[in-house]
Enzyme design. Structure first.
Site, mmCIF file in Angstrom:
data_model
loop_
_atom_site.group_PDB
_atom_site.id
_atom_site.type_symbol
_atom_site.label_atom_id
_atom_site.label_comp_id
_atom_site.label_asym_id
_atom_site.label_seq_id
_atom_site.Cartn_x
_atom_site.Cartn_y
_atom_site.Cartn_z
ATOM 1 N N ASP A 73 0.992 -1.103 0.257
ATOM 2 C CA ASP A 73 0.164 0.085 0.158
ATOM 3 C C ASP A 73 0.753 1.397 0.158
ATOM 4 O OD1 ASP A 73 -2.304 -1.361 -0.008
ATOM 5 O OD2 ASP A 73 -2.525 -1.368 1.961
ATOM 6 N N ASN A 147 -4.344 9.034 1.518
ATOM 7 C CA ASN A 147 -4.611 8.869 3.059
ATOM 8 C C ASN A 147 -5.202 9.614 3.731
ATOM 9 O OD1 ASN A 147 -4.650 5.118 2.421
ATOM 10 N ND2 ASN A 147 -3.257 5.537 3.541
ATOM 11 N N TYR A 190 -4.091 4.423 8.811
ATOM 12 C CA TYR A 190 -3.701 4.916 10.381
ATOM 13 C C TYR A 190 -4.923 5.585 11.317
ATOM 14 C CZ TYR A 190 -0.593 7.471 13.854
ATOM 15 O OH TYR A 190 -0.007 7.751 14.732
#
Length: 293
Positions: A73, A147, A190
């Protein structure tokens, strides 16, 4: 057909899978374009055959059909920083561990490539975050995140206070180790590990997730992706860390940040038979109840 390939250095054990990919592409008469630094790495271990190289998106032909990211990723996130607003679709062959974004299993390269070359896939438009600091060129202009954008304390000492303003109004003063601003794509990364919610792609939201907050009543917050966030830092240290996907830099606590939705999307390829929910179930074991097994 023209295919761009992006990657970074990886373990030699996966070279056979990469060799298989190149052989399949050449057997289909695909024109191959390999990221220049990655090509230098591959050339040490294998014969890549006839191919062209590129160092940025401007050196890619305008009619590239899609990009293949080879790795995990993190490699996918790096590939996105190359693509930027080019609109080139991207998918990834997982040569790492989890492979949530790089969803193609390395053992299924031949089946996946057949679907890709036959255009048996759909495109998911994924939103990105943009972060700005007045008068500072963040990450050499690569200040976008698929992200998350994260603010963290600089060292292992005292927590920092992150003052967050939403559309000009004070939202909260987060006393914590840091704070994560995540897209729907990043909501499973995260942010999720810090207790944030899973947000569906295309929902039109971002999530604000504190990292180890000292106040027990501080919880993650979902906001509209049309909102504008302003960030100010108070700290005993004179600097803090700013992370933009896989890129990190030190900034002085006097620096104010502005976070908004980026003005372009990333075109993520979803192969026929794949879905966001199937990926959740397979990769994160979402909804799995071991009592049923």
């Amino acid at each position: 057909m023209k295919v761009a390939i992006y990657g970074i250095e990886f373990q030699k054990a996966v070279i056979p899978y990469v060799e298989q990919l190149f052989e399949l592409l050449k057997s289909k008469n695909v024109e191959i374009w390999v990221y220049k630094e990655f090509d230098s790495f591959l050339s040490i271990f294998m014969d890549c055959g006839l191919r062209s190289t590129y160092k940025d998106r401007f050196e890619l032909p305008s009619d590239i059909d899609f990009m293949l990211s080879l790795g995990g990723d993190g490699t996918m996130l790096s590939a996105v920083s190359i693509l930027r607003d080019s609109k080139i679709p991207i998918t990834g062959i997982n040569l790492g561990r989890l492979g949530f974004l790089a969803s193609i299993n390395k053992n299924h390269v031949d089946q996946a490539l057949e679907l890709l070359l036959n255009k048996e896939y759909s495109i998911e438009k994924r939103t990105l975050l943009s972060v700005e600091a007045h008068g500072i060129d963040l990450f050499n202009g690569d200040r976008f995140a698929l992200n998350d954008v994260t603010v963290l304390k600089r060292d292992s000492s005292a927590m920092i206070t992150v003052n967050v303003y939403l559309n000009g109004e004070i939202l909260n003063a987060y006393w914590a180790d840091g704070i994560i601003f995540a897209t729907p794509t990043g909501s499973t990364a995260y942010s999720l590990s810090c207790g944030g919610p899973i947000i569906l792609p295309g929902s039109g939201n971002f999530v604000i997730t504190p990292v180890s907050p000292h106040n027990l009543n501080v919880r993650p917050l979902v906001i509209s992706d049309k909102d504008e966030l302003t960030i100010e830092i108070d700290s005993r240290s004179d600097s803090f860390l700013l992370s933009c996907d896989s890129r990190t830099c030190d900034l002085k606590t006097s620096v104010k940040l502005k976070i908004t939705r980026a003005d372009f999307n990333i075109n993520l390829i979803r192969l026929k038979g794949e879905s966001f929910f199937s990926t959740l179930r397979q990769k994160l074991l979402w909804g799995l109840d071991t009592r049923n097994y």
